[in-house]
Design a protein around this motif. Sequence first.
Motif, PDB file in Angstrom:
ATOM      1  N   VAL A 160      45.057 185.063  29.832  1.00 35.93           N
ATOM      2  CA  VAL A 160      44.905 186.426  30.340  1.00 35.93           C
ATOM      3  C   VAL A 160      45.650 187.382  29.411  1.00 35.93           C
ATOM      4  O   VAL A 160      46.807 187.133  29.050  1.00 35.93           O
ATOM      5  CB  VAL A 160      45.439 186.530  31.781  1.00 35.93           C
ATOM      6  CG1 VAL A 160      45.443 187.977  32.264  1.00 35.93           C
ATOM      7  CG2 VAL A 160      44.596 185.663  32.706  1.00 35.93           C
ATOM      8  N   VAL A 161      44.992 188.471  29.057  1.00 36.13           N
ATOM      9  CA  VAL A 161      45.599 189.412  28.109  1.00 36.13           C
ATOM     10  C   VAL A 161      45.612 190.842  28.642  1.00 36.13           C
ATOM     11  O   VAL A 161      45.949 191.781  27.906  1.00 36.13           O
ATOM     12  CB  VAL A 161      44.877 189.370  26.742  1.00 36.13           C
ATOM     13  CG1 VAL A 161      45.108 188.020  26.077  1.00 36.13           C
ATOM     14  CG2 VAL A 161      43.386 189.667  26.905  1.00 36.13           C
ATOM     15  N   GLY A 162      45.248 191.032  29.900  1.00 36.71           N
ATOM     16  CA  GLY A 162      45.279 192.383  30.436  1.00 36.71           C
ATOM     17  C   GLY A 162      44.529 192.491  31.743  1.00 36.71           C
ATOM     18  O   GLY A 162      44.150 191.493  32.359  1.00 36.71           O
ATOM     19  N   ALA A 163      44.302 193.739  32.148  1.00 33.86           N
ATOM     20  CA  ALA A 163      43.632 193.999  33.423  1.00 33.86           C
ATOM     21  C   ALA A 163      42.978 195.362  33.384  1.00 33.86           C
ATOM     22  O   ALA A 163      43.338 196.234  32.573  1.00 33.86           O
ATOM     23  CB  ALA A 163      44.627 193.933  34.572  1.00 33.86           C
ATOM     24  N   VAL A 164      42.024 195.550  34.272  1.00 31.66           N
ATOM     25  CA  VAL A 164      41.416 196.859  34.506  1.00 31.66           C
ATOM     26  C   VAL A 164      41.958 197.369  35.826  1.00 31.66           C
ATOM     27  O   VAL A 164      41.925 196.658  36.834  1.00 31.66           O
ATOM     28  CB  VAL A 164      39.884 196.774  34.559  1.00 31.66           C
ATOM     29  CG1 VAL A 164      39.277 198.139  34.844  1.00 31.66           C
ATOM     30  CG2 VAL A 164      39.333 196.191  33.261  1.00 31.66           C
ATOM     31  N   VAL A 208      44.572 196.903  40.850  1.00 36.25           N
ATOM     32  CA  VAL A 208      44.016 196.102  39.761  1.00 36.25           C
ATOM     33  C   VAL A 208      42.621 195.663  40.195  1.00 36.25           C
ATOM     34  O   VAL A 208      42.438 195.108  41.273  1.00 36.25           O
ATOM     35  CB  VAL A 208      44.907 194.884  39.456  1.00 36.25           C
ATOM     36  CG1 VAL A 208      44.245 193.978  38.427  1.00 36.25           C
ATOM     37  CG2 VAL A 208      46.270 195.349  38.941  1.00 36.25           C
ATOM     38  N   ARG A 209      41.633 195.919  39.344  1.00 31.86           N
ATOM     39  CA  ARG A 209      40.230 195.644  39.681  1.00 31.86           C
ATOM     40  C   ARG A 209      39.710 194.356  39.058  1.00 31.86           C
ATOM     41  O   ARG A 209      38.929 193.632  39.677  1.00 31.86           O
ATOM     42  CB  ARG A 209      39.355 196.809  39.202  1.00 31.86           C
ATOM     43  CG  ARG A 209      39.726 198.163  39.774  1.00 31.86           C
ATOM     44  CD  ARG A 209      39.365 198.260  41.229  1.00 31.86           C
ATOM     45  NE  ARG A 209      39.499 199.640  41.723  1.00 31.86           N
ATOM     46  CZ  ARG A 209      39.300 199.989  42.978  1.00 31.86           C
ATOM     47  NH1 ARG A 209      38.962 199.068  43.868  1.00 31.86           N
ATOM     48  NH2 ARG A 209      39.438 201.248  43.360  1.00 31.86           N
ATOM     49  N   LYS A 210      40.114 194.098  37.834  1.00 27.90           N
ATOM     50  CA  LYS A 210      39.614 192.935  37.092  1.00 27.90           C
ATOM     51  C   LYS A 210      40.717 192.445  36.159  1.00 27.90           C
ATOM     52  O   LYS A 210      41.630 193.196  35.818  1.00 27.90           O
ATOM     53  CB  LYS A 210      38.381 193.314  36.251  1.00 27.90           C
ATOM     54  CG  LYS A 210      37.266 193.998  37.016  1.00 27.90           C
ATOM     55  CD  LYS A 210      36.232 194.603  36.076  1.00 27.90           C
ATOM     56  CE  LYS A 210      35.203 195.439  36.850  1.00 27.90           C
ATOM     57  NZ  LYS A 210      34.253 196.127  35.951  1.00 27.90           N
ATOM     58  N   ALA A 214      38.353 182.062  39.390  1.00 22.40           N
ATOM     59  CA  ALA A 214      37.380 182.367  38.340  1.00 22.40           C
ATOM     60  C   ALA A 214      37.864 181.888  36.973  1.00 22.40           C
ATOM     61  O   ALA A 214      37.064 181.711  36.056  1.00 22.40           O
ATOM     62  CB  ALA A 214      37.104 183.867  38.304  1.00 22.40           C
ATOM     63  N   LEU A 215      39.171 181.661  36.849  1.00 18.85           N
ATOM     64  CA  LEU A 215      39.755 181.162  35.601  1.00 18.85           C
ATOM     65  C   LEU A 215      40.046 179.673  35.686  1.00 18.85           C
ATOM     66  O   LEU A 215      40.852 179.145  34.927  1.00 18.85           O
ATOM     67  CB  LEU A 215      41.044 181.933  35.294  1.00 18.85           C
ATOM     68  CG  LEU A 215      40.846 183.401  34.903  1.00 18.85           C
ATOM     69  CD1 LEU A 215      42.143 184.185  35.045  1.00 18.85           C
ATOM     70  CD2 LEU A 215      40.324 183.487  33.467  1.00 18.85           C
ATOM     71  N   ASP A 216      39.404 178.984  36.628  1.00 16.82           N
ATOM     72  CA  ASP A 216      39.534 177.547  36.821  1.00 16.82           C
ATOM     73  C   ASP A 216      40.930 177.139  37.289  1.00 16.82           C
ATOM     74  O   ASP A 216      41.401 176.046  37.001  1.00 16.82           O
ATOM     75  CB  ASP A 216      39.169 176.782  35.539  1.00 16.82           C
ATOM     76  CG  ASP A 216      38.938 175.293  35.800  1.00 16.82           C
ATOM     77  OD1 ASP A 216      38.394 174.964  36.874  1.00 16.82           O
ATOM     78  OD2 ASP A 216      39.333 174.476  34.948  1.00 16.82           O
ATOM     79  N   GLU A 227      35.619 190.060  38.959  1.00 19.67           N
ATOM     80  CA  GLU A 227      35.160 189.867  37.593  1.00 19.67           C
ATOM     81  C   GLU A 227      36.343 189.674  36.652  1.00 19.67           C
ATOM     82  O   GLU A 227      37.352 190.359  36.732  1.00 19.67           O
ATOM     83  CB  GLU A 227      34.343 191.092  37.159  1.00 19.67           C
ATOM     84  CG  GLU A 227      33.582 190.882  35.872  1.00 19.67           C
ATOM     85  CD  GLU A 227      32.648 192.043  35.577  1.00 19.67           C
ATOM     86  OE1 GLU A 227      31.996 192.008  34.532  1.00 19.67           O
ATOM     87  OE2 GLU A 227      32.606 192.973  36.393  1.00 19.67           O
ATOM     88  N   VAL A 228      36.226 188.711  35.775  1.00 21.59           N
ATOM     89  CA  VAL A 228      37.177 188.507  34.691  1.00 21.59           C
ATOM     90  C   VAL A 228      36.436 188.831  33.397  1.00 21.59           C
ATOM     91  O   VAL A 228      35.467 188.149  33.037  1.00 21.59           O
ATOM     92  CB  VAL A 228      37.720 187.067  34.663  1.00 21.59           C
ATOM     93  CG1 VAL A 228      38.661 186.882  33.484  1.00 21.59           C
ATOM     94  CG2 VAL A 228      38.435 186.738  35.973  1.00 21.59           C
ATOM     95  N   LEU A 229      36.874 189.867  32.710  1.00 22.13           N
ATOM     96  CA  LEU A 229      36.172 190.349  31.520  1.00 22.13           C
ATOM     97  C   LEU A 229      36.654 189.629  30.268  1.00 22.13           C
ATOM     98  O   LEU A 229      37.823 189.232  30.168  1.00 22.13           O
ATOM     99  CB  LEU A 229      36.390 191.851  31.357  1.00 22.13           C
ATOM    100  CG  LEU A 229      35.962 192.739  32.527  1.00 22.13           C
ATOM    101  CD1 LEU A 229      36.282 194.199  32.215  1.00 22.13           C
ATOM    102  CD2 LEU A 229      34.477 192.558  32.817  1.00 22.13           C
ATOM    103  N   ASP A 230      35.763 189.485  29.306  1.00 25.51           N
ATOM    104  CA  ASP A 230      36.129 188.944  28.008  1.00 25.51           C
ATOM    105  C   ASP A 230      36.742 190.052  27.161  1.00 25.51           C
ATOM    106  O   ASP A 230      36.243 191.185  27.158  1.00 25.51           O
ATOM    107  CB  ASP A 230      34.897 188.374  27.313  1.00 25.51           C
ATOM    108  CG  ASP A 230      35.257 187.583  26.069  1.00 25.51           C
ATOM    109  OD1 ASP A 230      35.650 188.204  25.055  1.00 25.51           O
ATOM    110  OD2 ASP A 230      35.158 186.344  26.112  1.00 25.51           O
TER     111      ASP A 230
END
Length: 479
Positions: A193-197, A183-185, A253-255, A16-19
């Motif tokens: 990209v501005v970060g991660a979970v 790193v999960r997402k 997922a980010l093309d 998953e890539v979160l907004d």
Amino acid sequence: MPAELGNRTIDDSTPEVLDVADVTFDVETDVLVAGGGGTGLVAALAAAERTGGTVTVLEKSHRLGGNTSLSTGMIPAAGTRFQRDAGIDETPADMARDILEKNDYEADEEMVRHLCTESTNLIHWLVDDWDITLQFVDDFTYPQHSTYRMHAPPGRNGENLVAELADRIEATDNVELLKHTPVRKLVADGDAVVGAVAGETHEEVIGARKVILATDGFAGNRRMVDRNCGQIADALYFGSDGNTGDGIRWGAALDAELACMDSYQGHATVVQGTGALSTYAVIMNGGFLVNEDGDRFGNEAKGYSALAIDVVEQPDNVAYEIFDERIFEKLEGEFDDFDEAVELGSYVSAPDVESLAERLGCDPDSTAEALETYNEAVRNDEPDSVGRVDGRSVLEPPFYGATVTGSLFHTQGGLVVDEHARVQTTDGGVVGNLYAGGGTAVGISGHGPGGYLSGNGLTTALGLGRLAGMHAGATIDAE
């Protein structure tokens, strides 16, 4: 010990890539490096010296190193002062030619030449700036290397290289390293990209100005291997447990553009039973392989990756490695892999080749005939029965041998990156703030297993890691 194929994860859901609008950042860093293998550690050091900001390395397992720690740690480079000191006059173009000829010019030629040029800088930077111990290897070459160009850590063991890199990370004030923190997402703001979970039991949302994907390839993901590299899917898996394709799937997922997803590095000589790696130096110093009928079946000089398929195609996926005492004594104490294999009881010995074959389980008469024709070809300086001409020597009693199997080490396909290791999109742009290297990025081996030239893995792992860290660190301070 590397995981068996049957233990690979089959989780193939798209990560998953979160907004960014849907999350709140718990902590922030300047450069976030996902993965603590060779790519990630080198990227962190390169970023740290280019910025005064914080560099955070997150490794999902309990130990660092990834596939780098399972390798010999030998880094190919052309035009280094260590080559010159050994009397070798080589240019990066010469190294690039070897790589491209091995993969039939299927790899991105511009990237191959770029990484070969950077290989010189990489070696000098590791030794001069970070005091990494590397010794020039001038006693053997891998198949289709036209000259000596390997620079090796002590014991010719990737674990020793990783240990020194980790020590430098520990001593660098603006780098923080966390293990057991997968790193999960990813978190994105539009096309950047501005970060991660991240987190194992407790997840945190981490804001980051730059993110470097160093999570390695997908050889540990059964479904991805089946889909992309089916030829080797049933072989032993000899890679890091962390190679589950996360970074590649996040990029997709980010093309992001993908390339050469069918490319991988195999290995032909993992010892059956002990699981130890019988270094290919055994072969390139004159050893050869036979099958259970005592017959030669493949040209060993084409390399351990391409030959892995030939081994897998033999009955029970096994072959028998034949060499002599001269080779045994030459390698003992030089390669940690070889010494470990000896300690584990991987090799058997006998005063004559027929007795050795009986102990191994291959046909004694045919094995003796294979040895005789091999030695005759070497003495006459002519191709042997499988067409081999390189890395040969007359083998004499007493003899040594091992039962080996073909294996999958790591994949070579992945995200397409530019000269700074920025992840490129399908329309030719870049994913903002996102970099990739090592097994997460497409390699320089073209398609399939046959294009892999020994050292290609570390060329991209460490080379792209350094380029990514340099660019990420420099652009942070410029923003």
